[in-house]
Motif scaffolding. Sequence first.
Motif, PDB file in Angstrom:
ATOM      1  N   ASP A 208      -6.590   3.826   2.094  1.00 19.42           N
ATOM      2  CA  ASP A 208      -5.862   2.624   2.495  1.00 19.42           C
ATOM      3  C   ASP A 208      -4.813   3.031   3.521  1.00 19.42           C
TER       4      ASP A 208
ATOM      5  N   LEU B 273       1.132   6.733  -8.438  1.00 21.11           N
ATOM      6  CA  LEU B 273       0.903   5.610  -9.340  1.00 21.11           C
ATOM      7  C   LEU B 273       1.753   4.407  -8.964  1.00 21.11           C
TER       8      LEU B 273
ATOM      9  N   ARG C 181      -0.144   2.741  -6.288  1.00 18.38           N
ATOM     10  CA  ARG C 181      -1.317   2.049  -6.829  1.00 18.38           C
ATOM     11  C   ARG C 181      -0.932   0.716  -7.452  1.00 18.38           C
ATOM     12  N   GLU C 182       0.209   0.673  -8.165  1.00 19.77           N
ATOM     13  CA  GLU C 182       0.658  -0.582  -8.751  1.00 19.77           C
ATOM     14  C   GLU C 182       0.989  -1.611  -7.674  1.00 19.77           C
TER      15      GLU C 182
ATOM     16  N   VAL D 240      -0.420  -1.764  -4.743  1.00 19.66           N
ATOM     17  CA  VAL D 240      -1.696  -2.201  -4.186  1.00 19.66           C
ATOM     18  C   VAL D 240      -2.349  -3.235  -5.097  1.00 19.66           C
ATOM     19  N   ARG D 241      -2.267  -3.055  -6.394  1.00 17.06           N
ATOM     20  CA  ARG D 241      -2.842  -4.014  -7.332  1.00 17.06           C
ATOM     21  C   ARG D 241      -2.155  -5.374  -7.206  1.00 17.06           C
TER      22      ARG D 241
ATOM     23  N   TYR E 132      -2.414   6.731   0.664  1.00 17.46           N
ATOM     24  CA  TYR E 132      -2.965   6.447  -0.654  1.00 17.46           C
ATOM     25  C   TYR E 132      -4.460   6.189  -0.527  1.00 17.46           C
TER      26      TYR E 132
ATOM     27  N   THR F  54      -8.494   6.271  -2.987  1.00 17.41           N
ATOM     28  CA  THR F  54      -9.204   6.343  -4.262  1.00 17.41           C
ATOM     29  C   THR F  54     -10.450   7.191  -4.095  1.00 17.41           C
TER      30      THR F  54
ATOM     31  N   THR G 185     -10.687   6.423  -8.963  1.00 14.95           N
ATOM     32  CA  THR G 185      -9.412   6.909  -9.465  1.00 14.95           C
ATOM     33  C   THR G 185      -8.470   7.162  -8.294  1.00 14.95           C
ATOM     34  N   PRO G 186      -7.148   7.071  -8.508  1.00 17.15           N
ATOM     35  CA  PRO G 186      -6.200   7.253  -7.401  1.00 17.15           C
ATOM     36  C   PRO G 186      -6.150   8.699  -6.932  1.00 17.15           C
TER      37      PRO G 186
END
Length: 638
Positions: free
Chosen positions: A455, A479, A482-483, A485-486, A567, A569, A583-584
């Motif tokens: 990303d 992490l 990642r949060e 991005v979610r 970042y 995956t 997975t990240p």
Amino acid sequence: MDPNLRSKRRDHAWSGHSGCPMVAEECTGPGGVTRRGEARCHSAPCGAGRGRRGRSRARACAERGARRLAVSRAGMAVCARLCGVGPSRGCRRRQQRRGPAETAAADSEPDTDPEEERIEAGEATQAGAGGGPCAGPSPSPPRCSLLELPPELLVEIFASLPGTDLPSLAQVCTKFRRILHTDTIWRRRCREEYGVCENLRKLEITGVSCRDVYAKRINPRVKSGRFMRILPDYEHMEYRDVYTCLLHRYRHILGLWQPDIGPYGGLLNVVVDGLFIIGWMYLPPHDPHVDDPMRFKPLFRIHLLERKSATVECMYGHKGPHNGHIQIVKKDEFSTKCNQTDHHRMSGGRQEEFRTWLREEWGRTLEDIFHEHMQELILMKFIYTSQYDNCLTYRRIYLPPSGPDDLIKPGLFKGTYGSHGLEIVMLSFHGQRARGTKITGDPNIPAGQQTVEIDLRHRIQLPDAEGLRDFNELSRIVLEVRERVRQEQQEDGREAGGSRGQQGSRELQPPGRGLGGVPAEDGGEPGDVAAAAEQPVQSGPGQPFVLPAGVSSRNEDYPRTCRMCFYGTGLIAGHGFTSPERTPGVFVLFDEDRFGFLWLELKSFSLYSRVQVTFRNAEAPSPQAFDEMLKNIQALTS
């Protein structure tokens, strides 16, 4: 034309003589040519000298008028030829009355009349010598036909045309067909269209050893043997045969291909090599030397025999070339078959074949591999790939297209994958995302799957060298991203549920967030994110990089300075591609030719190095065709 100069016929009477047989008209121009093509006397009235002097002057005047009339008719004939009418090609009315046979006969007549050429040459000589006031303007040059060009000029013209147009050109006439037998034309076509640099008059043949060119034939009556040539005599072969029977016939299989060998895949490059078409299988270097050049070996080759027919030979095994077959199944797909599989077997049986394969594939023996799981993976690959040594199907792949906003140049890279060894990955850019697609795979993640996805909207700022050694600190930073991005994905989903039209616009224009998740400034364009990401690649001191404690790497010789991190995956799965999940991780860009990916859940680091090979006939015709190719190879192993 001056309207005052009107043609009027009048009788010209002489005093004491009969009427002049010449009918005079007013001149329509300085050349002395009347409107009806009759000559006019330029002197005083023809009866102005009733004696011998007057008659001489009249005869001279008549001769000059006759010459001018002839020149006038010659000029009119030339003009008529240029206009497509006249005596040489027939006027339009006569052509309408003529039949097809008469019209063709008239068209085949020469355009130049000998009498006209003689008169024109005489007038040109008189004009050069100052031949009187009646000399008119020189006639226009006749039209030149392509058939009248010299053969050497036609050879140069035909050699610049595409080879696919030459057969149609040979059907025009016998002269063109005879000229198209010139070997220079086809040699240039072979060189410009297919890159053939080999000279047929030389014995050296690229990609062929002396053992393949000559074979020792034992004479039972003589103790010593003599060498017999087993390849065709290229000194008596023409480039036209090479083009039509070899290059043009098999042009559809040139380029990059992926063999269908289950989860393992591969990379095949079919090229014109000398006077052969050879399929080279490209293999990664031995593990873990990711910066070493690629290895390659021939799988098949195609060449011509003396009877001008192409022959396919299988190159697999250790007994030399043998009979094979190629079938073009459909567009962007073909298959090969070996007709003599006994050439693949070795005298020592499967055990000897396995040891030979292990040395070629891994560069070591089984005793040198102490890891039991790695031994199982190697033995499994040998058993699986041995089933495809007699028949293989290949599907075309393209190199990824590049854009001005790409982070680095896309292409093929070699990467480390733990016990699976080195694998080939294709890095491509899709707007604000980058993808790594496997060209070669393993039982866990097969070829064709997207091993990593980056990303580019979310850049990660790594801590200093001391803080980077702490794996927990790096994991906390990743992490958090990642949060974030979610949350963005959930917001995009709610907006998409409210309006279908906004979904398409958000795909083209990502959310306005800067690098590292910081909101972008007001008025900023999405392209500014790519520009900000590209600037440190071109110029920047970089930042220190070390692997955190507890993270394993097959290659410890990784760069200690990186330019930026994003970042991303990574795709992981069980044996047989079971329970796949993303997975990240952290995408680490070192330079234009190297990058890495840190797998947080696996605590593993993969290093990738660019494949430094120039591939021909591998460009995608369009970005849409490349995306379609990625979907096809991914669907085959899903």
